[in-house]
Design an enzyme around this catalytic site. Structure first.
Site, PDB file in Angstrom:
ATOM      1  N   SER A 144      23.368  35.933   0.629  1.00  0.00           N
ATOM      2  CA  SER A 144      23.114  36.424  -0.734  1.00  0.00           C
ATOM      3  C   SER A 144      22.346  37.739  -0.688  1.00  0.00           C
ATOM      4  O   SER A 144      22.320  38.482  -1.669  1.00  0.00           O
ATOM      5  CB  SER A 144      22.336  35.384  -1.554  1.00  0.00           C
ATOM      6  OG  SER A 144      21.077  35.133  -0.955  1.00  0.00           O
ATOM      7  N   TYR A 157      16.340  34.179  -5.548  1.00  0.00           N
ATOM      8  CA  TYR A 157      16.616  33.675  -4.195  1.00  0.00           C
ATOM      9  C   TYR A 157      17.084  34.820  -3.287  1.00  0.00           C
ATOM     10  O   TYR A 157      16.550  35.024  -2.187  1.00  0.00           O
ATOM     11  CB  TYR A 157      17.690  32.586  -4.293  1.00  0.00           C
ATOM     12  CG  TYR A 157      18.123  31.975  -2.982  1.00  0.00           C
ATOM     13  CD1 TYR A 157      17.444  30.892  -2.436  1.00  0.00           C
ATOM     14  CD2 TYR A 157      19.227  32.472  -2.287  1.00  0.00           C
ATOM     15  CE1 TYR A 157      17.850  30.322  -1.232  1.00  0.00           C
ATOM     16  CE2 TYR A 157      19.645  31.918  -1.097  1.00  0.00           C
ATOM     17  CZ  TYR A 157      18.954  30.838  -0.565  1.00  0.00           C
ATOM     18  OH  TYR A 157      19.364  30.286   0.626  1.00  0.00           O
TER      19      TYR A 157
HETATM   20  N1  LIG Z   1      23.468  26.087   3.035  1.00  0.00           N
HETATM   21  C1  LIG Z   1      23.722  27.333   2.708  1.00  0.00           C
HETATM   22  O1  LIG Z   1      24.773  27.636   2.124  1.00  0.00           O
HETATM   23  C2  LIG Z   1      22.726  28.404   3.038  1.00  0.00           C
HETATM   24  C3  LIG Z   1      23.136  29.730   2.921  1.00  0.00           C
HETATM   25  C4  LIG Z   1      22.232  30.736   3.215  1.00  0.00           C
HETATM   26  C5  LIG Z   1      20.952  30.431   3.625  1.00  0.00           C
HETATM   27  N2  LIG Z   1      20.563  29.129   3.712  1.00  0.00           N
HETATM   28  C6  LIG Z   1      19.176  28.862   4.142  1.00  0.00           C
HETATM   29  O2  LIG Z   1      19.183  27.991   5.232  1.00  0.00           O
HETATM   30  C7  LIG Z   1      17.925  27.330   5.325  1.00  0.00           C
HETATM   31  C8  LIG Z   1      18.132  25.846   5.590  1.00  0.00           C
HETATM   32  O3  LIG Z   1      18.753  25.280   4.454  1.00  0.00           O
HETATM   33  P1  LIG Z   1      19.970  24.244   4.565  1.00  0.00           P
HETATM   34  O4  LIG Z   1      21.159  24.945   4.029  1.00  0.00           O
HETATM   35  O5  LIG Z   1      20.022  23.639   5.892  1.00  0.00           O
HETATM   36  O6  LIG Z   1      19.533  23.213   3.418  1.00  0.00           O
HETATM   37  P2  LIG Z   1      19.026  21.688   3.481  1.00  0.00           P
HETATM   38  O7  LIG Z   1      20.037  20.838   4.134  1.00  0.00           O
HETATM   39  O8  LIG Z   1      18.630  21.382   2.075  1.00  0.00           O
HETATM   40  O9  LIG Z   1      17.723  21.769   4.394  1.00  0.00           O
HETATM   41  C9  LIG Z   1      16.550  22.394   3.922  1.00  0.00           C
HETATM   42  C10 LIG Z   1      15.402  22.047   4.824  1.00  0.00           C
HETATM   43  O10 LIG Z   1      14.228  22.738   4.343  1.00  0.00           O
HETATM   44  C11 LIG Z   1      13.217  21.778   4.076  1.00  0.00           C
HETATM   45  N3  LIG Z   1      12.397  22.207   2.942  1.00  0.00           N
HETATM   46  C12 LIG Z   1      12.708  22.185   1.633  1.00  0.00           C
HETATM   47  N4  LIG Z   1      11.662  22.603   0.888  1.00  0.00           N
HETATM   48  C13 LIG Z   1      10.681  22.893   1.772  1.00  0.00           C
HETATM   49  C14 LIG Z   1       9.339  23.335   1.641  1.00  0.00           C
HETATM   50  N5  LIG Z   1       8.784  23.568   0.437  1.00  0.00           N
HETATM   51  N6  LIG Z   1       8.577  23.494   2.753  1.00  0.00           N
HETATM   52  C15 LIG Z   1       9.119  23.260   3.995  1.00  0.00           C
HETATM   53  N7  LIG Z   1      10.361  22.833   4.182  1.00  0.00           N
HETATM   54  C16 LIG Z   1      11.145  22.660   3.082  1.00  0.00           C
HETATM   55  C17 LIG Z   1      13.938  20.472   3.817  1.00  0.00           C
HETATM   56  O11 LIG Z   1      13.062  19.369   4.059  1.00  0.00           O
HETATM   57  P3  LIG Z   1      13.238  17.935   3.308  1.00  0.00           P
HETATM   58  O12 LIG Z   1      14.716  17.639   3.287  1.00  0.00           O
HETATM   59  O13 LIG Z   1      12.443  17.006   4.168  1.00  0.00           O
HETATM   60  O14 LIG Z   1      12.658  18.102   1.943  1.00  0.00           O
HETATM   61  C18 LIG Z   1      15.073  20.559   4.823  1.00  0.00           C
HETATM   62  O15 LIG Z   1      14.633  20.188   6.105  1.00  0.00           O
HETATM   63  C19 LIG Z   1      17.183  27.635   4.022  1.00  0.00           C
HETATM   64  O16 LIG Z   1      16.214  28.645   4.246  1.00  0.00           O
HETATM   65  C20 LIG Z   1      18.293  28.164   3.120  1.00  0.00           C
HETATM   66  O17 LIG Z   1      17.792  29.028   2.134  1.00  0.00           O
HETATM   67  C21 LIG Z   1      21.435  28.115   3.444  1.00  0.00           C
END
Ligand SMILES: NC(=O)c1ccc[n+]([C@@H]2O[C@H](COP(=O)([O-])OP(=O)(O)OC[C@H]3O[C@@H](n4cnc5c(N)ncnc54)[C@H](OP(=O)(O)O)[C@@H]3O)[C@@H](O)[C@H]2O)c1
Length: 252
Positions: A144, A157
């Protein structure tokens, strides 16, 4: 044995990074926020991969909790590995909240700022003394902030992820005196629990995103975890201050 701290390792990209680091011989401190159970599932997945992991709670939105987190890291390093430092920090934890620009509240803005930018900034500051000279930091950002798309609803975001990309460059320069490399990985749309498990709740979201991706599908957590593990490895020893989109060509 090199040891990595992976934030947000209880799910999705962070869990995959933890497992893929373990497969390459790393010990892992895997943090969770809301779900201790999922944190322990990551520990079990790492152990199935033949590795060793410890799960610790961490809320990136609460900097006041960082001194206690650091104490727990020091204790886990000593108890589990007889170690005093880590080789890698993966700033990956995060969440997504969307709203059209005109409807964005200060509460949403401040909440995401704390978790996505202030949190990684001050967590890195707190943990820097524990990161070995010659170590590595990987920041998980987002397409993004790197693709040509400016999807409505993602203004906060995307801006914060863009800030983390810029911060990556500043960290890389300041930490280079200690030989610490710092890079950013920008995932494209990836099938995780992000957005309150949006891909599971709304499976129809995947198809148009796959069509907008040159390689013809959305990403899986392992696509991104592999890139994070690769950047942590010695094979990437001459790569620093880079932002690498890992998206299969999203919006190409
Ligand atoms: N999926 C996509 O399409 C995408 C695209 C671009 C970037 N990202 C980035 O990739 C990273 C990982 O996300 P994901 O896609 O793997 O999503 P996810 O499956 O929702 O995992 C998110 C992780 O971050 C943890 N988390 C959430 N809120 C938090 C907080 N306040 N403090 C510390 N940890 C926190 C969650 O812990 P709990 O589950 O224990 O709450 C979980 O382990 C994020 O930074 C996201 O912005 C994702």
């Amino acid at each position: 044995m090199p040891i990595a701290i992976v934030t947000g390792a209880s799910s999705g990209i962070g869990r995959s990074a933890a497992v893929q680091l373990a497969e390459r011989g790393w010990g892992v401190i895997a943090t969770y926020a809301g779900s201790r159970d999922r944190g322990l599932e990551t520990v079990a997945a790492v152990e199935r991969a033949g590795g060793k992991a410890v799960a610790l709670p961490l809320d990136l939105g609460r900097t006041e909790g960082f001194p206690e987190f650091k104490r727990q890291v020091i204790a886990a390093l000593a108890d589990t590995w007889g170690a005093t430092g880590v080789t890698a920090l993966v700033n990956n934890g995060g969440r997504a909240r969307m709203a059209p620009f005109a409807e964005t509240t200060e509460e949403l803005f401040d909440d995401l700022t704390r978790v996505l930018l202030k949190g990684p900034y001050f967590l890195t500051q707190a943990l820097l003394p524990l990161i070995e000279d010659g170590g590595v930091i990987v920041n998980t950002t987002s397409s993004s902030a790197t693709s040509s798309e400016a999807a409505p609803g993602y203004s906060v975001y995307g801006s914060l992820k863009g800030g983390l990309i810029v911060l990556t460059r500043f960290m890389a320069k300041e930490f280079s005196a200690r030989g610490i490399r710092v890079n950013a990985i920008a995932p494209g749309p990836t099938r995780t629990r992000l957005g309150d498990n949006a891909f599971e709740r709304f499976p129809e979201l995947a198809e148009p995103l796959a069509r907008a991706t040159a390689l013809g599908r959305i990403g899986e957590p392992d696509d991104i975890g592999a890139a994070i593990a690769a950047l942590c490895s010695d094979e990437s020893r001459w790569i620093t201050a880079q932002s690498i989109e890992v998206s299969g060509g999203y919006q190409l």
